[in-house]
Enzyme design. Structure first.
Site, PDB file in Angstrom:
ATOM      1  N   LYS A 185      42.002  11.525  27.424  1.00 40.80           N
ATOM      2  CA  LYS A 185      40.612  11.343  27.018  1.00 40.80           C
ATOM      3  C   LYS A 185      40.113  12.556  26.223  1.00 40.80           C
ATOM      4  O   LYS A 185      39.546  12.421  25.145  1.00 40.80           O
ATOM      5  CB  LYS A 185      39.796  11.200  28.312  1.00 40.80           C
ATOM      6  CG  LYS A 185      38.472  10.552  28.194  1.00 40.80           C
ATOM      7  CD  LYS A 185      37.744  10.577  29.535  1.00 40.80           C
ATOM      8  CE  LYS A 185      38.350   9.722  30.621  1.00 40.80           C
ATOM      9  NZ  LYS A 185      37.494   9.645  31.835  1.00 40.80           N
TER      10      LYS A 185
ATOM     11  N   HIS B 140      47.977  21.767  31.309  1.00 33.95           N
ATOM     12  CA  HIS B 140      47.482  23.111  30.993  1.00 33.95           C
ATOM     13  C   HIS B 140      47.648  23.434  29.514  1.00 33.95           C
ATOM     14  O   HIS B 140      47.605  24.595  29.138  1.00 33.95           O
ATOM     15  CB  HIS B 140      48.239  24.161  31.831  1.00 33.95           C
ATOM     16  CG  HIS B 140      47.957  24.048  33.297  1.00 33.95           C
ATOM     17  ND1 HIS B 140      48.936  24.200  34.254  1.00 33.95           N
ATOM     18  CD2 HIS B 140      46.826  23.778  33.973  1.00 33.95           C
ATOM     19  CE1 HIS B 140      48.407  24.041  35.469  1.00 33.95           C
ATOM     20  NE2 HIS B 140      47.133  23.782  35.320  1.00 33.95           N
ATOM     21  N   HIS B 141      47.872  22.400  28.678  1.00 37.06           N
ATOM     22  CA  HIS B 141      48.079  22.727  27.257  1.00 37.06           C
ATOM     23  C   HIS B 141      46.817  23.315  26.646  1.00 37.06           C
ATOM     24  O   HIS B 141      46.864  24.018  25.646  1.00 37.06           O
ATOM     25  CB  HIS B 141      48.571  21.494  26.468  1.00 37.06           C
ATOM     26  CG  HIS B 141      47.491  20.502  26.157  1.00 37.06           C
ATOM     27  ND1 HIS B 141      46.924  19.709  27.122  1.00 37.06           N
ATOM     28  CD2 HIS B 141      46.861  20.193  25.000  1.00 37.06           C
ATOM     29  CE1 HIS B 141      45.992  18.939  26.557  1.00 37.06           C
ATOM     30  NE2 HIS B 141      45.941  19.217  25.273  1.00 37.06           N
TER      31      HIS B 141
ATOM     32  N   SER C  39      29.852  17.053  28.966  1.00 41.68           N
ATOM     33  CA  SER C  39      30.216  18.156  29.862  1.00 41.68           C
ATOM     34  C   SER C  39      30.677  19.366  29.040  1.00 41.68           C
ATOM     35  O   SER C  39      30.390  20.525  29.388  1.00 41.68           O
ATOM     36  CB  SER C  39      31.358  17.741  30.797  1.00 41.68           C
ATOM     37  OG  SER C  39      30.855  17.044  31.911  1.00 41.68           O
TER      38      SER C  39
ATOM     39  N   LYS D  95      41.433  16.315  37.979  1.00 41.06           N
ATOM     40  CA  LYS D  95      40.600  15.415  38.781  1.00 41.06           C
ATOM     41  C   LYS D  95      40.671  15.843  40.230  1.00 41.06           C
ATOM     42  O   LYS D  95      41.692  16.375  40.679  1.00 41.06           O
ATOM     43  CB  LYS D  95      41.099  13.972  38.671  1.00 41.06           C
ATOM     44  CG  LYS D  95      40.053  12.950  39.020  1.00 41.06           C
ATOM     45  CD  LYS D  95      39.139  12.749  37.824  1.00 41.06           C
ATOM     46  CE  LYS D  95      38.246  11.570  37.921  1.00 41.06           C
ATOM     47  NZ  LYS D  95      37.737  11.205  36.584  1.00 41.06           N
TER      48      LYS D  95
ATOM     49  N   LYS E 156      39.766  19.915  33.201  1.00 35.62           N
ATOM     50  CA  LYS E 156      38.426  19.319  33.321  1.00 35.62           C
ATOM     51  C   LYS E 156      38.512  17.910  33.871  1.00 35.62           C
ATOM     52  O   LYS E 156      39.380  17.133  33.479  1.00 35.62           O
ATOM     53  CB  LYS E 156      37.801  19.286  31.916  1.00 35.62           C
ATOM     54  CG  LYS E 156      36.354  18.902  31.898  1.00 35.62           C
ATOM     55  CD  LYS E 156      35.463  20.079  32.168  1.00 35.62           C
ATOM     56  CE  LYS E 156      34.022  19.674  32.418  1.00 35.62           C
ATOM     57  NZ  LYS E 156      33.812  19.109  33.770  1.00 35.62           N
TER      58      LYS E 156
END
Ligand code: GLU
Length: 474
Positions: free
Chosen positions: A97, A67-68, A365, A109, A73
């Site tokens: 990534k 959550h930094h 995205s 994920k 995503k």
């Protein structure tokens, strides 16, 4: 293929081991490193869905690794191999990534443990919608919270179901379209998303092949043209990767699917293979090619560049020594166990790591998410303005030089950017810039012996600073 491979090293352990190898080259306290490594939130749900006349209990996950930066995503996969560890590993990879390509998201994920081939379209829709409503109930989805995307076994179709379910349950959310990416264009998708991961893989390997000294070490010439390439997996990522390599003049000597591989020294045409696959149900018996019945053996054939573009842990300690490629480009997430990675490095094979190489998908995205939040298509505001400016420029050039530019030159210069041009150039710039950043660490930081460690160092440095600046709640 499962998250625990032949060597019994789990996918999650592999990721953690790679992280630790890099962590020792950074300046962060153990506490910050542990926080970066940890999976922040894990949702496991079981829900009933009526399949035919029976009720089936479906198992599913969503993991928010970090959550930094928000939102979290990452894709959602449909596969029988889905379990908590696999989704945790994949979510962690998403965090690194995003940091590497400077996309301001935390990693996430999701996974639904199903064999999608067993269900009708209507049943898949019911499962996807029910899963989305579980995510809504638990606050695990939203434009500023957590934004899913396609992954193994899912596509723009499932993303539409997710969007529609989220939007129905959140009718006041003006940004609802940004709750998921990888959508069809008509549902708020961005042009260029479908091919983004494959194109990013191509841009990344092309950049790696442009450094003379690196290619000399491998005994290869610079450039893509003429390189002998094997691609494993002809799904969305593998297909587009193969296509871009072929278009750039590489020779596709091998293609591998889950039920067999084909090899042809003279080069295969990917679209012809796809057509053959649609007609016959598989890639085997393609005219002129050699059949390899065991797909795992396909990975061990002679080539310059091997590109695994399917699932994790396909190269492990038991087959790593038989890999003949000079470069391995990880288009899939985690195709090498960390043990295999060490073996390939010792053999002098240049491995381009997943956390950099397949980041094209999440990069585009990000462009889609921005488009949805701004509620305007890329290029809409500037296209005509740019064309008018170029027009004036050509007129000035013609009147000052007294020469006319040709019709072809005029046409090429006059075109203002469309959405697809901006997305592709943004992706290209991202992949080139990030490769150089990683390679700089690899070549300048003492003791760093491979690009994966360099990529992890790059990610840890950015996330570590972010945590330091956020401060820790006392
Ligand atoms: N599933 C893709 C990945 O593993 C894309 C994720 C996204 O676009 O959020 O990188």
């Amino acid at each position: 293929m499962s998250s625990t491979n032949a060597s019994n090293q789990s996918f999650f352990e592999s990721v953690q081991r790679n992280f630790e190898k890099a962590a020792k080259f950074t300046r962060f306290d153990r506490g910050i490193l542990d926080q970066i490594k940890a999976c922040n939130s894990i949702l496991r749900v079981k829900f009933p869905v009526k399949i035919g006349n029976e009720i089936e209990v479906i198992e599913a996950y969503r993991v928010q690794h970090s959550h930094h930066k928000l939102p979290c995503k990452g894709g959602i996969r449909f596969s029988l191999e889905v379990d908590q560890e696999e989704v945790m590993a994949l979510a962690a990879l998403m965090t690194y990534k995003c940091a590497i390509v400077n996309v301001p998201f935390g990693g996430g994920k999701g996974g639904i443990k199903i064999d999608s081939k067993k269900y009708s379209d209507f049943e898949l829709e019911k499962i996807t919608r029910r899963y989305t409503s579980e995510l809504c109930k638990k606050n695990f989805i939203g434009p500023g919270i957590d934004v899913p995307a396609p992954d193994y076994g899912t596509s723009s179709r499932e993303m539409t179901w997710i969007l529609d379910t989220y939007a129905s349950l959140n009718p006041n959310d003006i940004n609802a379209q940004a709750c998921v990416t990888g959508k069809p264009i008509a549902q708020g998708g961005v042009r260029g998303r479908a091919e983004a991961t494959g194109l990013g893989v191509f841009f990344g390997i092309r950049e790696a092949c442009s450094f003379q000294e690196d290619m000399e070490k491998l005994g290869l010439p610079v450039g893509i043209a003429g390189k002998r390439v094997i691609v494993q997996g002809l799904g969305n990522v593998g297909y587009h990767t193969a296509k871009y390599f072929q278009e750039a003049g590489a020779k596709l000597v091998g293609l591998i699917e889950y039920n067999g591989a084909i090899y042809d020294e003279n080069g295969l045409d990917v679209d012809a293979v796809q057509a053959h696959r649609q007609k016959t149900g598989g890639i085997l018996n393609f005219p002129g090619a050699i059949n390899i019945a065991d797909p795992a053996e396909g990975l061990e054939q002679s080539c310059d560049i091997l590109i695994p573009a399917a699932l994790e842990s396909v190269i492990h300690k038991d087959n790593a020594n038989r890999i003949q490629a000079k470069m391995v480009g990880e288009a899939a997430n985690g195709p090498l166990t960390s043990e295999a990675d060490e073996i390939l490095n010792k053999k002098g094979i240049l491995v381009i790591p997943d956390i950099y190489l397949n980041a094209g998908g999440v990069t585009v995205s990000y462009f889609e998410w921005l488009k949805n939040l701004s509620h305007v298509r890329y290029g809409r505001l500037e296209k005509r303005f740019s064309e008018n400016m170029y027009h004036e420029l050509i007129d000035i050039i013609e009147s000052t030089t007294g020469k006319k530019v040709s019709e072809l030159e005029r046409k090429t210069i006059l075109r203002g950017p469309d959405e697809i041009d901006l997305v592709h150039s943004g992706l290209e710039d991202t992949m080139i810039g990030s490769y150089r950043e990683i390679r700089d660490i690899y070549t300048s930081q003492e003791g760093v012996k491979d690009l994966r460690t360099a990529a992890f160092i790059c990610a840890i440095n950015k996330i570590g600073v972010s945590y330091e600046q956020l401060g820790i709640f006392p």
